[in-house]
Design a protein around this motif. Structure first.
Motif, PDB file in Angstrom:
ATOM      1  N   MET A   1      31.813  31.278 -21.962  1.00  0.00           N
ATOM      2  CA  MET A   1      31.143  30.734 -20.796  1.00  0.00           C
ATOM      3  C   MET A   1      29.646  30.915 -20.968  1.00  0.00           C
ATOM      4  O   MET A   1      29.173  31.986 -21.331  1.00  0.00           O
ATOM      5  CB  MET A   1      31.621  31.460 -19.539  1.00  0.00           C
ATOM      6  N   SER A   2      28.903  29.890 -20.709  1.00  0.00           N
ATOM      7  CA  SER A   2      27.455  29.922 -20.859  1.00  0.00           C
ATOM      8  C   SER A   2      26.790  30.525 -19.626  1.00  0.00           C
ATOM      9  O   SER A   2      27.337  30.504 -18.530  1.00  0.00           O
ATOM     10  CB  SER A   2      26.952  28.492 -21.084  1.00  0.00           C
ATOM     11  N   ILE A   3      25.610  31.044 -19.830  1.00  0.00           N
ATOM     12  CA  ILE A   3      24.833  31.617 -18.729  1.00  0.00           C
ATOM     13  C   ILE A   3      24.344  30.480 -17.832  1.00  0.00           C
ATOM     14  O   ILE A   3      23.906  29.444 -18.327  1.00  0.00           O
ATOM     15  CB  ILE A   3      23.610  32.374 -19.283  1.00  0.00           C
ATOM     16  N   THR A   4      24.397  30.689 -16.515  1.00  0.00           N
ATOM     17  CA  THR A   4      23.859  29.696 -15.597  1.00  0.00           C
ATOM     18  C   THR A   4      22.748  30.316 -14.755  1.00  0.00           C
ATOM     19  O   THR A   4      22.722  31.526 -14.531  1.00  0.00           O
ATOM     20  CB  THR A   4      24.941  29.140 -14.638  1.00  0.00           C
ATOM     21  N   ASP A   5      21.831  29.471 -14.306  1.00  0.00           N
ATOM     22  CA  ASP A   5      20.745  29.948 -13.464  1.00  0.00           C
ATOM     23  C   ASP A   5      21.279  30.472 -12.134  1.00  0.00           C
ATOM     24  O   ASP A   5      20.748  31.441 -11.582  1.00  0.00           O
ATOM     25  CB  ASP A   5      19.725  28.824 -13.239  1.00  0.00           C
ATOM     26  N   LYS A   6      22.351  29.867 -11.656  1.00  0.00           N
ATOM     27  CA  LYS A   6      22.974  30.310 -10.407  1.00  0.00           C
ATOM     28  C   LYS A   6      23.456  31.757 -10.528  1.00  0.00           C
ATOM     29  O   LYS A   6      23.248  32.567  -9.628  1.00  0.00           O
ATOM     30  CB  LYS A   6      24.132  29.373 -10.061  1.00  0.00           C
ATOM     31  N   GLN A   7      24.104  32.094 -11.654  1.00  0.00           N
ATOM     32  CA  GLN A   7      24.560  33.463 -11.902  1.00  0.00           C
ATOM     33  C   GLN A   7      23.385  34.438 -11.893  1.00  0.00           C
ATOM     34  O   GLN A   7      23.448  35.497 -11.274  1.00  0.00           O
ATOM     35  CB  GLN A   7      25.200  33.586 -13.289  1.00  0.00           C
ATOM     36  N   LEU A   8      22.323  34.074 -12.617  1.00  0.00           N
ATOM     37  CA  LEU A   8      21.171  34.966 -12.747  1.00  0.00           C
ATOM     38  C   LEU A   8      20.468  35.190 -11.411  1.00  0.00           C
ATOM     39  O   LEU A   8      20.071  36.317 -11.094  1.00  0.00           O
ATOM     40  CB  LEU A   8      20.191  34.416 -13.782  1.00  0.00           C
ATOM     41  N   LYS A   9      20.341  34.132 -10.618  1.00  0.00           N
ATOM     42  CA  LYS A   9      19.714  34.271  -9.298  1.00  0.00           C
ATOM     43  C   LYS A   9      20.513  35.204  -8.403  1.00  0.00           C
ATOM     44  O   LYS A   9      19.952  36.037  -7.699  1.00  0.00           O
ATOM     45  CB  LYS A   9      19.564  32.908  -8.623  1.00  0.00           C
ATOM     46  N   ALA A  10      21.839  35.070  -8.440  1.00  0.00           N
ATOM     47  CA  ALA A  10      22.702  35.922  -7.617  1.00  0.00           C
ATOM     48  C   ALA A  10      22.591  37.386  -8.044  1.00  0.00           C
ATOM     49  O   ALA A  10      22.517  38.282  -7.200  1.00  0.00           O
ATOM     50  CB  ALA A  10      24.148  35.449  -7.704  1.00  0.00           C
ATOM     51  N   ILE A  11      22.551  37.632  -9.338  1.00  0.00           N
ATOM     52  CA  ILE A  11      22.443  39.006  -9.838  1.00  0.00           C
ATOM     53  C   ILE A  11      21.071  39.586  -9.518  1.00  0.00           C
ATOM     54  O   ILE A  11      20.953  40.744  -9.112  1.00  0.00           O
ATOM     55  CB  ILE A  11      22.719  39.050 -11.359  1.00  0.00           C
ATOM     56  N   ALA A  12      20.019  38.783  -9.686  1.00  0.00           N
ATOM     57  CA  ALA A  12      18.652  39.257  -9.455  1.00  0.00           C
ATOM     58  C   ALA A  12      18.422  39.675  -8.001  1.00  0.00           C
ATOM     59  O   ALA A  12      17.575  40.527  -7.736  1.00  0.00           O
ATOM     60  CB  ALA A  12      17.655  38.182  -9.863  1.00  0.00           C
ATOM     61  N   LYS A  13      19.172  39.112  -7.070  1.00  0.00           N
ATOM     62  CA  LYS A  13      19.026  39.465  -5.652  1.00  0.00           C
ATOM     63  C   LYS A  13      19.621  40.832  -5.325  1.00  0.00           C
ATOM     64  O   LYS A  13      19.301  41.424  -4.304  1.00  0.00           O
ATOM     65  CB  LYS A  13      19.703  38.412  -4.772  1.00  0.00           C
ATOM     66  N   LEU A  14      20.501  41.328  -6.191  1.00  0.00           N
ATOM     67  CA  LEU A  14      21.191  42.599  -5.944  1.00  0.00           C
ATOM     68  C   LEU A  14      20.276  43.790  -6.227  1.00  0.00           C
ATOM     69  O   LEU A  14      19.377  43.707  -7.066  1.00  0.00           O
ATOM     70  CB  LEU A  14      22.431  42.699  -6.826  1.00  0.00           C
ATOM     71  N   SER A  15      20.531  44.901  -5.550  1.00  0.00           N
ATOM     72  CA  SER A  15      19.804  46.134  -5.860  1.00  0.00           C
ATOM     73  C   SER A  15      20.573  46.966  -6.882  1.00  0.00           C
ATOM     74  O   SER A  15      19.977  47.739  -7.632  1.00  0.00           O
ATOM     75  CB  SER A  15      19.566  46.947  -4.592  1.00  0.00           C
TER      76      SER A  15
END
Length: 88
Positions: free
Chosen positions: A1-15
């Protein structure tokens, strides 16, 4: 599975992050994720019979699209037998 910008944005919002430590983007591009949800793009390859891990940059300073472009150029240089430059 390739990396998606949606995945990264969701992770970046987490503490805090407790998922997989790496997301694979294919051909050696990975997004390494720390427990504090810091994301770093890296290029993993073998050069001169040695494993190399080259840091491309941190997300969101380096966008996924830019990381893919940098990775593509590094991949091309490695295929030509040229040492890959370190880009921070």
């Amino acid at each position: 599975m390739s990396i998606t910008d949606k995945q990264l944005k969701a992770i970046a919002k987490l503490s805090e992050y407790d998922g997989p430590a790496k997301l694979n983007g294919g051909k050696g591009l990975i997004a390494k994720i720390s427990p504090k949800a810091n994301i770093t793009f890296q290029y993993r390859c073998r050069f001169n019979r040695k494993n190399k891990r080259i840091r491309i940059g941190k997300y969101p300073i380096i966008a996924l699209k830019n990381a893919r472009q940098i990775h593509k150029r590094m991949f091309e240089l490695r295929e030509e037998g040229i040492a890959t430059p370190v880009i921070n």
